[in-house]
Design a protein around this motif. Structure first.
Motif, PDB file in Angstrom:
ATOM      1  N   THR A 111       0.850  -1.198   0.000  1.00  0.00           N
ATOM      2  CA  THR A 111       0.000   0.000   0.000  1.00  0.00           C
ATOM      3  C   THR A 111       0.884   1.246   0.000  1.00  0.00           C
ATOM      4  O   THR A 111       0.685   2.173  -0.795  1.00  0.00           O
ATOM      5  CB  THR A 111      -0.904   0.010   1.264  1.00  0.00           C
ATOM      6  N   LEU A 165       1.661  -1.099 -11.616  1.00  0.00           N
ATOM      7  CA  LEU A 165       2.312   0.216 -11.625  1.00  0.00           C
ATOM      8  C   LEU A 165       3.748   0.120 -12.129  1.00  0.00           C
ATOM      9  O   LEU A 165       4.236   1.023 -12.804  1.00  0.00           O
ATOM     10  CB  LEU A 165       2.287   0.838 -10.223  1.00  0.00           C
ATOM     11  N   LEU A 186      -1.750  -4.403  -7.486  1.00  0.00           N
ATOM     12  CA  LEU A 186      -1.649  -3.076  -8.100  1.00  0.00           C
ATOM     13  C   LEU A 186      -0.192  -2.694  -8.356  1.00  0.00           C
ATOM     14  O   LEU A 186       0.138  -2.082  -9.377  1.00  0.00           O
ATOM     15  CB  LEU A 186      -2.328  -2.038  -7.190  1.00  0.00           C
ATOM     16  N   TRP A 187       0.684  -3.071  -7.422  1.00  0.00           N
ATOM     17  CA  TRP A 187       2.096  -2.701  -7.586  1.00  0.00           C
ATOM     18  C   TRP A 187       2.691  -3.320  -8.851  1.00  0.00           C
ATOM     19  O   TRP A 187       3.469  -2.694  -9.580  1.00  0.00           O
ATOM     20  CB  TRP A 187       2.908  -3.096  -6.343  1.00  0.00           C
ATOM     21  N   LEU A 204      -4.917   4.607  -0.877  1.00  0.00           N
ATOM     22  CA  LEU A 204      -5.603   3.574  -1.656  1.00  0.00           C
ATOM     23  C   LEU A 204      -6.966   3.304  -1.030  1.00  0.00           C
ATOM     24  O   LEU A 204      -7.116   3.361   0.198  1.00  0.00           O
ATOM     25  CB  LEU A 204      -4.802   2.273  -1.682  1.00  0.00           C
ATOM     26  N   SER A 227      -6.700  -3.517 -10.351  1.00  0.00           N
ATOM     27  CA  SER A 227      -6.459  -4.461  -9.247  1.00  0.00           C
ATOM     28  C   SER A 227      -7.750  -5.237  -8.985  1.00  0.00           C
ATOM     29  O   SER A 227      -8.037  -5.598  -7.855  1.00  0.00           O
ATOM     30  CB  SER A 227      -5.987  -3.715  -7.996  1.00  0.00           C
ATOM     31  N   LYS A 261       3.997   1.527  -0.889  1.00  0.00           N
ATOM     32  CA  LYS A 261       4.751   1.615  -2.151  1.00  0.00           C
ATOM     33  C   LYS A 261       3.894   2.246  -3.260  1.00  0.00           C
ATOM     34  O   LYS A 261       4.360   3.120  -3.986  1.00  0.00           O
ATOM     35  CB  LYS A 261       5.132   0.202  -2.610  1.00  0.00           C
ATOM     36  N   CYS A 262       2.667   1.787  -3.377  1.00  0.00           N
ATOM     37  CA  CYS A 262       1.777   2.319  -4.419  1.00  0.00           C
ATOM     38  C   CYS A 262       1.489   3.800  -4.178  1.00  0.00           C
ATOM     39  O   CYS A 262       1.554   4.619  -5.093  1.00  0.00           O
ATOM     40  CB  CYS A 262       0.457   1.546  -4.454  1.00  0.00           C
ATOM     41  N   ALA A 299      -3.217  -4.370  -2.977  1.00  0.00           N
ATOM     42  CA  ALA A 299      -2.115  -3.424  -3.224  1.00  0.00           C
ATOM     43  C   ALA A 299      -0.942  -4.131  -3.908  1.00  0.00           C
ATOM     44  O   ALA A 299      -0.260  -3.536  -4.762  1.00  0.00           O
ATOM     45  CB  ALA A 299      -1.668  -2.790  -1.910  1.00  0.00           C
TER      46      ALA A 299
END
Ligand SMILES: *Cc1c(COP(=O)(O)O)cnc(C)c1O
Length: 376
Positions: free
Chosen positions: A36, A249, A245-246, A54, A188, A38-39, A242
């Motif tokens: 989380t 990204l 999601l990373w 997030l 995500s 990191k994103c 998360a």
């Protein structure tokens, strides 16, 4: 047998499962952990958002924004009618009256020149939606907000990695909401993010995010115990989301480049035919960029659109229309007191979206273009 070309196909960048495994093995899979952070840091650094949180969806991020904007019974909130229900829903839940604005003639975005006449002493916020990832005219909107002391909440659900006069979308309004739903560019599954650009909202946003507690502040060591201090909900996603999601990204540029390339192929392949038939393709105002979120056509009437959708379907190509104007939805139509919104209704009746996703091949695109341009 020929394969169906779907309207959308979620793209996996490759490391999603690996990072999820990492998150699971770390023993911390609730929210606000390693992935989380990191994103959130990625977005804050890359797009200059002051603070990112997030959320489990863009709808949730808008809900947080509506609480932060302190929306109360009787307040008025101006939004475009041509949008997804989530743009309106959080404000309606807090008792606001929605004031629907029309779209621009050349573009489904809210017509910034039509906003001022809708502002009253009860107006609290404007929620512009960057349709298809193309910027609304934000200078005009921010000037109105300043003049009338309003809060601007960008619905940037479709607007990741897109710009207004060089400024990242989502960094201009006081608050902004993004979506990582599987139909968006970066995904995500379900997922979203609140970006906070006005510092006065940051502390409260963290509290609302953490179920009305000052837990985030506690974990930073700023206070020695945490408790219930405000309203809120469980808006934060788990580390599993998360982590997924990373992985996306990390591949943002690759994903965006490919989507924009696909968009260009459509534009170049369809332009001449569309001009001849008076069918409109997306127009990008000179203050805006494109982010390859969506490719659409605006037909001359509903019959022409149905014909196009059916023709593509016969050839195993899935295309879909988009929003039905919210002011004439079953939920709102009885309460609607405003004018006829000509442009919003036109997009409801005439706009059609064609497949645009990462894995769309050159062959697919050529086949789609050929099918469309063979309609006379
Ligand atoms: C997708 C979308 C939303 C909702 O996003 P969720 O993450 O599914 O809640 C809201 N507004 C617009 C304009 C959208 O395109």
């Amino acid at each position: 047998m020929e394969q169906i070309i779907p309207f959308n196909k979620p793209f996996l960048a490759g490391n999603e499962i690996g990072y999820i495994q990492e998150a699971v093995q770390s023993g911390n899979i609730s929210g606000n952990g390693f992935f989380t952070k990191k994103c959130q840091a990625f977005f804050e650094e890359k797009y200059n958002f002051k603070k990112c949180l997030l959320t489990t969806s863009c709808t949730d991020a808008l809900e947080m924004a509506s609480i932060l904007a302190d929306i109360k019974e009787g307040d008025e909130v101006i939004i475009p009618s041509y949008t997804f229900v989530s743009t309106a829903l959080p404000f309606v839940r807090l008792g606001a009256k929605i004031i629907f604005a029309d779209s621009e003639e050349n573009n489904p975005n809210i017509d910034a020149d039509k906003i001022e006449s809708l502002i009253t002493s009860k107006t609290k916020a404007i929620v512009p939606v960057h349709y298809a990832g193309v910027a609304c005219d934000m200078d005009k909107i921010m000037n109105l907000a300043k003049k009338y002391n309003l809060i601007v909440i960008e619905d940037a659900a479709q607007a990741i990695d897109s710009f207004y006069k060089g400024k990242p979308l989502g960094s201009i309004g006081h608050l902004s909401a993004f979506s990582f739903h599987e139909t968006k560019n970066i995904i995500s599954g379900e997922g979203g993010m609140l970006a906070i650009n006005d510092e006065r909202f940051i502390d409260r946003a963290e509290i609302i995010w953490e179920k009305g507690t000052n837990r985030a502040s506690f974990f930073r060591g700023e206070i020695n115990k945490y408790g219930w201090v405000d309203t809120g909900s469980s808006f934060l996603p788990s580390e599993i989301i998360a982590a997924f999601l990373w992985a996306q990204l990390e591949n943002l540029k690759k994903i965006q480049d490919k989507r924009k390339e696909n968009w260009e192929k459509y534009y170049n392949g369809l332009k001449e035919w569309a001009d001849k038939k008076n069918i409109r393709l997306p127009e990008i105002p000179n203050y805006a960029s494109k982010n390859g979120h969506m490719f659409y056509l605006v037909c001359n009437n509903i019959e022409e659109r149905s014909n196009l959708i059916n023709k593509l379907k016969e050839n195993k190509i899935m295309s879909v229309f988009h929003y039905l104007s919210l002011h004439s939805s079953p939920f709102y139509t009885d309460r609607y007191e405003g004018e006829i919104l000509i442009n919003s209704d036109k997009y409801s009746n005439c706009l059609v979206r064609i497949p645009l996703f990462y894995e769309l091949t050159e062959n697919d695109i050529n086949k789609i273009i050929l099918n469309i341009t063979s309609i006379d």
